[in-house]
Design a protein around this motif. Structure first.
Motif, PDB file in Angstrom:
ATOM      1  N   MET A  54       0.829  -1.210   0.000  1.00 45.91           N
ATOM      2  CA  MET A  54       0.000   0.000   0.000  1.00 45.91           C
ATOM      3  C   MET A  54       0.862   1.258   0.000  1.00 45.91           C
ATOM      4  N   VAL A  55       1.930   1.249   0.817  1.00 44.24           N
ATOM      5  CA  VAL A  55       2.745   2.448   0.970  1.00 44.24           C
ATOM      6  C   VAL A  55       3.805   2.570  -0.129  1.00 44.24           C
ATOM      7  N   VAL A  56       4.103   1.466  -0.816  1.00 43.24           N
ATOM      8  CA  VAL A  56       5.154   1.493  -1.831  1.00 43.24           C
ATOM      9  C   VAL A  56       4.828   2.469  -2.961  1.00 43.24           C
ATOM     10  N   VAL A  57       3.589   2.442  -3.451  1.00 39.68           N
ATOM     11  CA  VAL A  57       3.222   3.304  -4.592  1.00 39.68           C
ATOM     12  C   VAL A  57       3.391   4.794  -4.271  1.00 39.68           C
ATOM     13  N   PRO A  58       2.794   5.304  -3.166  1.00 35.64           N
ATOM     14  CA  PRO A  58       3.026   6.729  -2.865  1.00 35.64           C
ATOM     15  C   PRO A  58       4.480   7.057  -2.566  1.00 35.64           C
ATOM     16  N   VAL A  59       5.209   6.137  -1.919  1.00 33.08           N
ATOM     17  CA  VAL A  59       6.632   6.381  -1.636  1.00 33.08           C
ATOM     18  C   VAL A  59       7.417   6.506  -2.932  1.00 33.08           C
ATOM     19  N   VAL A  60       7.209   5.574  -3.857  1.00 38.20           N
ATOM     20  CA  VAL A  60       7.919   5.607  -5.140  1.00 38.20           C
ATOM     21  C   VAL A  60       7.537   6.846  -5.938  1.00 38.20           C
ATOM     22  N   LEU A  61       6.238   7.101  -6.056  1.00 32.68           N
ATOM     23  CA  LEU A  61       5.761   8.222  -6.862  1.00 32.68           C
ATOM     24  C   LEU A  61       6.315   9.557  -6.376  1.00 32.68           C
ATOM     25  N   PHE A  62       6.111   9.843  -5.084  1.00 28.51           N
ATOM     26  CA  PHE A  62       6.516  11.153  -4.558  1.00 28.51           C
ATOM     27  C   PHE A  62       8.033  11.257  -4.350  1.00 28.51           C
ATOM     28  N   SER A  63       8.681  10.142  -4.004  1.00 30.03           N
ATOM     29  CA  SER A  63      10.125  10.170  -3.795  1.00 30.03           C
ATOM     30  C   SER A  63      10.858  10.446  -5.106  1.00 30.03           C
ATOM     31  N   ILE A  64      10.433   9.786  -6.182  1.00 27.55           N
ATOM     32  CA  ILE A  64      11.086  10.008  -7.474  1.00 27.55           C
ATOM     33  C   ILE A  64      10.841  11.432  -7.960  1.00 27.55           C
ATOM     34  N   MET A  65       9.605  11.902  -7.823  1.00 22.85           N
ATOM     35  CA  MET A  65       9.312  13.280  -8.241  1.00 22.85           C
ATOM     36  C   MET A  65      10.159  14.274  -7.452  1.00 22.85           C
ATOM     37  N   GLN A  66      10.257  14.057  -6.152  1.00 17.24           N
ATOM     38  CA  GLN A  66      11.064  14.956  -5.323  1.00 17.24           C
ATOM     39  C   GLN A  66      12.538  14.863  -5.698  1.00 17.24           C
ATOM     40  N   GLY A  67      13.002  13.633  -5.980  1.00 13.63           N
ATOM     41  CA  GLY A  67      14.385  13.454  -6.388  1.00 13.63           C
ATOM     42  C   GLY A  67      14.708  14.172  -7.674  1.00 13.63           C
ATOM     43  N   VAL A  68      13.805  14.079  -8.643  1.00 16.36           N
ATOM     44  CA  VAL A  68      13.987  14.769  -9.934  1.00 16.36           C
ATOM     45  C   VAL A  68      14.007  16.285  -9.733  1.00 16.36           C
ATOM     46  N   ILE A  69      13.048  16.765  -8.943  1.00 17.87           N
ATOM     47  CA  ILE A  69      12.946  18.207  -8.693  1.00 17.87           C
ATOM     48  C   ILE A  69      14.192  18.739  -7.994  1.00 17.87           C
ATOM     49  N   SER A  70      14.708  17.962  -7.019  1.00 18.75           N
ATOM     50  CA  SER A  70      15.879  18.412  -6.255  1.00 18.75           C
ATOM     51  C   SER A  70      17.136  18.481  -7.118  1.00 18.75           C
ATOM     52  N   LEU A  71      17.206  17.656  -8.182  1.00 19.91           N
ATOM     53  CA  LEU A  71      18.363  17.710  -9.074  1.00 19.91           C
ATOM     54  C   LEU A  71      18.359  18.981  -9.925  1.00 19.91           C
ATOM     55  N   GLN A  72      17.165  19.517 -10.173  1.00 21.51           N
ATOM     56  CA  GLN A  72      17.008  20.797 -10.883  1.00 21.51           C
ATOM     57  C   GLN A  72      17.593  20.811 -12.296  1.00 21.51           C
ATOM     58  N   ASP A  73      17.895  19.629 -12.832  1.00 22.69           N
ATOM     59  CA  ASP A  73      18.484  19.560 -14.171  1.00 22.69           C
ATOM     60  C   ASP A  73      18.102  18.226 -14.809  1.00 22.69           C
ATOM     61  N   ILE A  74      17.363  18.300 -15.905  1.00 23.18           N
ATOM     62  CA  ILE A  74      16.895  17.093 -16.580  1.00 23.18           C
ATOM     63  C   ILE A  74      18.068  16.259 -17.092  1.00 23.18           C
ATOM     64  N   ARG A  75      19.164  16.934 -17.471  1.00 20.98           N
ATOM     65  CA  ARG A  75      20.329  16.206 -17.976  1.00 20.98           C
ATOM     66  C   ARG A  75      20.969  15.342 -16.891  1.00 20.98           C
TER      67      ARG A  75
END
Length: 358
Positions: A54-75
Motif C-alpha cells: 500500500m505504501v510502496v506506490v506513494p513512496v515511489v511516486l513522490f520520492s522520485i518526483m522529489q528526487g527529480v525536482i531536487s536535481l534541478q536539471d533534466i540532464r
C-alpha cells in the motif's frame, strides 16, 4: 554515560532475525496441523505485506518526483538513469551466467530421470520482444498504473511530472512543495509499517514451513543448495566489488547496514515489498535522497539478480532431468531472455516461476 538501569535498545534487524527463527520453529511444530498456520498465522504476514504494498506506490511516486525536482536539471536525471539501467542490466546478465556456469559444473540435475514425453503439449510463455518491453513502460493513462502498482510505469509518470515541475519554474514551486510534503508523509507512514516487520516475517515464514515441511524440500536439496551458493558468490564477489570500487565503502559495513532489507527480502521473496527497507538502509549508508529515491524503485523493478540466478540454475536442472544437453547458443539465449524478462516482471512473490516458463 549509561546508567545501570538503562537498557540497550535491540535493533530491528535482530527482531526480524528472531522472528525468522521463531517462524521456522513454529512451522516445524505445526507440520501436523498446517491449517492452523494457514488460518491464524498466515493472515499476519498477508496483512503486513499488503500494508507494505500500500505504501510502496506513494513512496515511489513522490520520492522520485522529489528526487527529480531536487536535481534541478533534466540532464542530470538522464545521466544517473542511464548509468543505473546499464549497471542493473550488466549485473542481471552476470547473475544468469553465474547460475548457468555453476549448475553445469555441479550437475544440478544429476540423480533425477524423467521421461521427455511428459513435455509434449507444454507451451512455454512467449518472451516479450525488446520493442514490446519498451512500449509497455509508457502508460496510456496516469491512474491505472497507480492502481495496479505497475512500477516501471509509475516511475515514468513520476519522471515526467518531475520534469514538468522543473520546466514550470516559479509557477511549479507550489507543486514542488506539495510533492515534498507528500513524500515526507509517505516516508513517515512507511516508518510506522516497518516497525511491525517482525510480526509480518513470522506470519510469512511459519505457514510455508508448516505446509511444505523439510521432507518436501529434501528431493530438491541440491537445486536449492546450488541456487543459494551462487547467490552468495554473486553477493560476495559482484556486490562487494561494486560497493568497494564504485561506492568507496567497506563491503562489511554495506552488508551490515543492509541486513534488515536482506532479511525481509529472504522471508517475503518480494523486491517491491523490500523497497521501504532498502530506502531506510541506504539512508544510514549516507546515500543522497535524490539518488536513492530514483535508483532504488528502478532497481526493485528491473534488477532481479536473485531471480535471474534461479532462472539459470533451474533451466539447467530441468534440461538435465529430461536428459537434454543445452548447447552454448541455447544457453546464450537463456541469458538474453532472462535478462530481458526481468525488466518487465513484477517484483512480487512467485513472479520467478512465470519468468522460468519463458
Amino acid at each position: 554515560m549509561k546508567t545501570t538501569g538503562e537498557k540497550r535498545k535491540v535493533s530491528l534487524t535482530v527482531w526480524i532475525f528472531i522472528a525468522l527463527i521463531l517462524g521456522v520453529i513454529a512451522g516445524i511444530l505445526l507440520q501436523g496441523s498446517p491449517k492452523i498456520a494457514e488460518t491464524y498465522i498466515a493472515p499476519l504476514g498477508t496483512i503486513f505485506l499488503n500494508l507494505v504494498k500500500m505504501v510502496v506506490v506513494p513512496v515511489v511516486l513522490f520520492s522520485i518526483m522529489q528526487g527529480v525536482i531536487s536535481l534541478q536539471d533534466i540532464r542530470k536525471v538522464g545521466s544517473i538513469g542511464g548509468k543505473t539501467v546499464a549497471f542493473y542490466i550488466c549485473t542481471t546478465a552476470f547473475a544468469v551466467t553465474l547460475g548457468l556456469v555453476f549448475a553445469n559444473m555441479l550437475n544440478v540435475g544429476s540423480g533425477y530421470n524423467l521421461d521427455s514425453g511428459m513435455l509434449e503439449g507444454f507451451e512455454a510463455v512467449e518472451s516479450p520482444s525488446f520493442i514490446d518491453t519498451i512500449v509497455n513502460i509508457f502508460p496510456s493513462n496516469a491512474v491505472q498504473p497507480l492502481a495496479d502498482a505497475t512500477m516501471l510505469q509509475i516511475i515514468v509518470i513520476a519522471l515526467f511530472f518531475g520534469f514538468g515541475v522543473i520546466i514550470a519554474g516559479e509557477k511549479g514551486k507550489l507543486a514542488g512543495s506539495v510533492i515534498e510534503s507528500f513524500s515526507e508523509v509517505s516516508i513517515k507512514v512507511m516508518g510506522i509499517i516497518i516497525k511491525f516487520s517482525p510480526i509480518g516475517v513470522f506470519g510469512l515464514i511459519t505457514p510455508v514451513i508448516a505446509t511444505n515441511g523439510v521432507s518436501v524440500l529434501l528431493p530438491l536439496l541440491k537445486l536449492i543448495g546450488v541456487a543459494y551458493l551462487v547467490s552468495i558468490i554473486h553477493m560476495v564477489v559482484v556486490y562487494s566489488s561494486a560497493v568497494k570500487a564504485i561506492g568507496k565503502i567497506s563491503p562489511i559495513r554495506f552488508f551490515k547496514e543492509m541486513s534488515e532489507a536482506m532479511l525481509f527480502a529472504f522471508s517475503s521473496a518480494s523486491s517491491v515489498g523490500t523497497l521501504p527497507f532498502n530506502m531506510e538502509c541506504t539512508k544510514r549508508l549516507g546515500v543522497k535522497k535524490e539518488v536513492s529515491s530514483f535508483v532504488l524503485p528502478l532497481g526493485a523493478t528491473i534488477n532481479m539478480d536473485g531471480t535471474a540466478i534461479y532462472q539459470g540454475v533451474c533451466v539447467v536442472f530441468i534440461a538435465q532431468i529430461f536428459g537434454m544437453d543445452l548447447t552454448m547458443s541455447q544457453q546464450l539465449t537463456v541469458i538474453l531472455t532472462a535478462t530481458l524478462a526481468s525488466i518487465g516482471t513484477a517484483g512480487v512473490p512467485g513472479s520467478g516461476v512465470i519468468m522460468l516458463s519463458m
